[in-house]
Design a protein around this motif. Structure first.
Motif, PDB file in Angstrom:
ATOM      1  N   LEU A   1       8.767   8.480  -2.000  1.00  0.00           N
ATOM      2  CA  LEU A   1       7.992   7.304  -1.611  1.00  0.00           C
ATOM      3  C   LEU A   1       8.420   6.017  -2.302  1.00  0.00           C
ATOM      4  O   LEU A   1       8.198   4.920  -1.771  1.00  0.00           O
ATOM      5  CB  LEU A   1       6.506   7.542  -1.889  1.00  0.00           C
ATOM      6  N   ASN A   2       9.022   6.146  -3.475  1.00  0.00           N
ATOM      7  CA  ASN A   2       9.301   4.945  -4.268  1.00  0.00           C
ATOM      8  C   ASN A   2      10.778   4.674  -4.534  1.00  0.00           C
ATOM      9  O   ASN A   2      11.193   3.522  -4.561  1.00  0.00           O
ATOM     10  CB  ASN A   2       8.560   5.034  -5.605  1.00  0.00           C
TER      11      ASN A   2
ATOM     12  N   THR B   1       1.377   8.596  -9.628  1.00  0.00           N
ATOM     13  CA  THR B   1       1.836   7.359  -9.003  1.00  0.00           C
ATOM     14  C   THR B   1       0.856   6.745  -8.026  1.00  0.00           C
ATOM     15  O   THR B   1       0.965   5.576  -7.705  1.00  0.00           O
ATOM     16  CB  THR B   1       3.168   7.594  -8.261  1.00  0.00           C
ATOM     17  N   GLU B   2      -0.109   7.510  -7.519  1.00  0.00           N
ATOM     18  CA  GLU B   2      -1.004   6.960  -6.504  1.00  0.00           C
ATOM     19  C   GLU B   2      -2.374   6.580  -7.062  1.00  0.00           C
ATOM     20  O   GLU B   2      -2.998   5.654  -6.573  1.00  0.00           O
ATOM     21  CB  GLU B   2      -1.211   7.992  -5.379  1.00  0.00           C
TER      22      GLU B   2
ATOM     23  N   ILE C   1      -3.756   2.920  -7.921  1.00  0.00           N
ATOM     24  CA  ILE C   1      -3.855   1.882  -6.907  1.00  0.00           C
ATOM     25  C   ILE C   1      -5.294   1.436  -6.667  1.00  0.00           C
ATOM     26  O   ILE C   1      -5.551   0.278  -6.392  1.00  0.00           O
ATOM     27  CB  ILE C   1      -3.205   2.361  -5.592  1.00  0.00           C
TER      28      ILE C   1
ATOM     29  N   ILE D   1       3.795   0.024  -8.119  1.00  0.00           N
ATOM     30  CA  ILE D   1       4.389   1.183  -8.779  1.00  0.00           C
ATOM     31  C   ILE D   1       5.154   0.742 -10.018  1.00  0.00           C
ATOM     32  O   ILE D   1       5.018   1.327 -11.101  1.00  0.00           O
ATOM     33  CB  ILE D   1       5.336   1.929  -7.815  1.00  0.00           C
TER      34      ILE D   1
ATOM     35  N   ASP E   1      -2.653  13.721  -1.198  1.00  0.00           N
ATOM     36  CA  ASP E   1      -3.293  12.468  -1.613  1.00  0.00           C
ATOM     37  C   ASP E   1      -4.815  12.519  -1.486  1.00  0.00           C
ATOM     38  O   ASP E   1      -5.537  12.167  -2.414  1.00  0.00           O
ATOM     39  CB  ASP E   1      -2.763  11.305  -0.766  1.00  0.00           C
TER      40      ASP E   1
ATOM     41  N   SER F   1       0.832  -1.202   0.000  1.00  0.00           N
ATOM     42  CA  SER F   1       0.000   0.000   0.000  1.00  0.00           C
ATOM     43  C   SER F   1       0.862   1.245   0.000  1.00  0.00           C
ATOM     44  O   SER F   1       1.867   1.324   0.704  1.00  0.00           O
ATOM     45  CB  SER F   1      -0.898   0.014   1.233  1.00  0.00           C
ATOM     46  N   TYR F   2       0.461   2.246  -0.781  1.00  0.00           N
ATOM     47  CA  TYR F   2       1.252   3.479  -0.827  1.00  0.00           C
ATOM     48  C   TYR F   2       1.270   4.202   0.504  1.00  0.00           C
ATOM     49  O   TYR F   2       2.143   5.039   0.752  1.00  0.00           O
ATOM     50  CB  TYR F   2       0.733   4.405  -1.941  1.00  0.00           C
ATOM     51  N   ASP F   3       0.318   3.900   1.398  1.00  0.00           N
ATOM     52  CA  ASP F   3       0.352   4.512   2.726  1.00  0.00           C
ATOM     53  C   ASP F   3       1.560   4.037   3.534  1.00  0.00           C
ATOM     54  O   ASP F   3       2.031   4.733   4.435  1.00  0.00           O
ATOM     55  CB  ASP F   3      -0.930   4.167   3.497  1.00  0.00           C
TER      56      ASP F   3
ATOM     57  N   HIS G   1       4.648   3.484   2.445  1.00  0.00           N
ATOM     58  CA  HIS G   1       5.959   3.881   1.940  1.00  0.00           C
ATOM     59  C   HIS G   1       6.656   4.943   2.775  1.00  0.00           C
ATOM     60  O   HIS G   1       7.862   4.857   3.023  1.00  0.00           O
ATOM     61  CB  HIS G   1       5.841   4.341   0.480  1.00  0.00           C
TER      62      HIS G   1
ATOM     63  N   GLN H   1       7.164  -1.954  -3.699  1.00  0.00           N
ATOM     64  CA  GLN H   1       7.014  -1.105  -4.881  1.00  0.00           C
ATOM     65  C   GLN H   1       6.409  -1.850  -6.074  1.00  0.00           C
ATOM     66  O   GLN H   1       6.399  -1.331  -7.194  1.00  0.00           O
ATOM     67  CB  GLN H   1       8.384  -0.528  -5.282  1.00  0.00           C
TER      68      GLN H   1
END
Length: 323
Positions: free
Chosen positions: A263-264, A311-312, A315, A295, A162, A2-4, A6, A292
């Motif tokens: 983040l990535n 990038t987000e 998802i 991503i 976000d 999850s991007y949260d 990162h 990642q």
């Protein structure tokens, strides 16, 4: 994945490097505890938003489950989260974790349901998805310095960006469902104006400060930053020459670059630095690289289709047939 996760993972790796800490088992349990917290956030949000999502035509795999099984999964996640806290045994970490859990619940659950309370909704979202988990990480390692404040402000600003982007894209469905989000309450034109002229520039400056902090504290991090900037400069030229499409119309390219870098790109790099310091830290590199996956998958698709996405945003659709 999850991007949260990162920014929290970045904070943890940063502390392990700068404080020269070697606590692999505690760190892995900490990562796992945050993972179950984010899992709970997604589940509880989907549970209380199910009727709204169905009405808006949003499909979630979890909607196919019987209600009692859905509740059972949520309770199972809560129980496993509690086991993590018992092992970690850090009272301040536990306190922040519980507060985050409560706010994550109230964000979606009646009678408060913060997400439908305009300005307070985006504030609470910024806290529960980014800032409070990062604070919990710094608290666990008892790291309270100026860089702690920089990480907290940056993570909060990233969370605000976000959620505002998310609400802009959900404006029509939220309006139809009478969900009074910040974007719905403010109006789409005013929201876009605030986003372009205040939120993005301010968040961009804060993220650049975080970027310089990491470059100063972590050897060779500047090389990664330079590489990402060159890649995005090439993408900008390709878009300018018409060789690449700018699929994302809301999110500016410079913010996409900063998001991707912080983040990535940085989490796997910091994990690589840790691995060079001590080979048992290879587990962190595996976790950082694995986190990642979506991503990387999105970027390969972007190159193939010659479209630059945010990038987000992707998802939401990627996870419809996942977890």
């Amino acid at each position: 994945m999850s991007y949260d996760m990162h920014i929290s993972l970045l904070a943890l790796l940063y502390i392990l490097i700068t404080d020269n800490i070697f606590r692999p088992l505690d760190s892995l349990v900490l990562i796992s505890s945050l993972g179950f917290y984010f899992m709970y956030g997604f589940l509880i949000n989907d549970f209380f938003d199910m009727s709204y999502d169905i009405a808006a035509g949003k499909k979630r795999t979890i909607q196919q489950l019987p209600k009692m099984k859905f509740i059972g999964i949520i309770l199972g996640v809560v129980f496993i989260s509690a086991l993590h806290l018992l092992y970690l045994g850090n009272s301040l970490y536990i306190a922040i974790y519980i507060v985050s859990y409560v706010l994550a619940t109230l964000y979606s659950a009646p009678p408060i349901k913060f997400k439908g309370r305009a300005f307070s909704g985006i504030i609470v979202n910024g806290l529960i998805e980014k800032m409070l988990p990062v604070l919990a990480v710094f608290t666990f390692f008892n790291h309270f310095e100026i860089d702690t404040l920089v990480f907290l402000i940056a993570s909060f600003s990233i969370g605000i960006v976000d959620i505002v982007v998310h609400q802009i894209y959900d404006y029509e469905s939220d309006s139809q469902s009478d969900v009074r989000t910040f974007a719905v309450n403010t109006g789409i034109d005013k929201t876009l104006n605030l986003f372009n002229n205040l939120i993005n520039p301010l968040s961009g400056v804060i993220m650049i400060i975080l970027l310089f902090l990491i470059i100063l504290k972590v050897p060779y991090a500047g090389l990664i930053a330079a590489l990402v900037f060159m890649i995005y400069a090439g993408a900008f030229l390709s878009i300018y020459k018409g060789k690449f499409n700018r699929g994302e119309k809301v999110f500016p390219l410079y913010m996409s670059c900063l998001f991707f870098l912080i983040l990535n790109a940085f989490p796997p790099f910091l994990a690589f630095v840790l691995t060079l310091k001590s080979y048992p830290n290879l587990v962190f590199l595996i976790i950082a690289v694995s986190s990642q996956y979506y991503i990387v998958k999105s970027r390969f698709k972007a190159v193939k289709e010659k479209v630059m996405p945010h990038t987000e945003i992707f998802i939401d659709t990627e996870l419809q047939d996942g977890t």
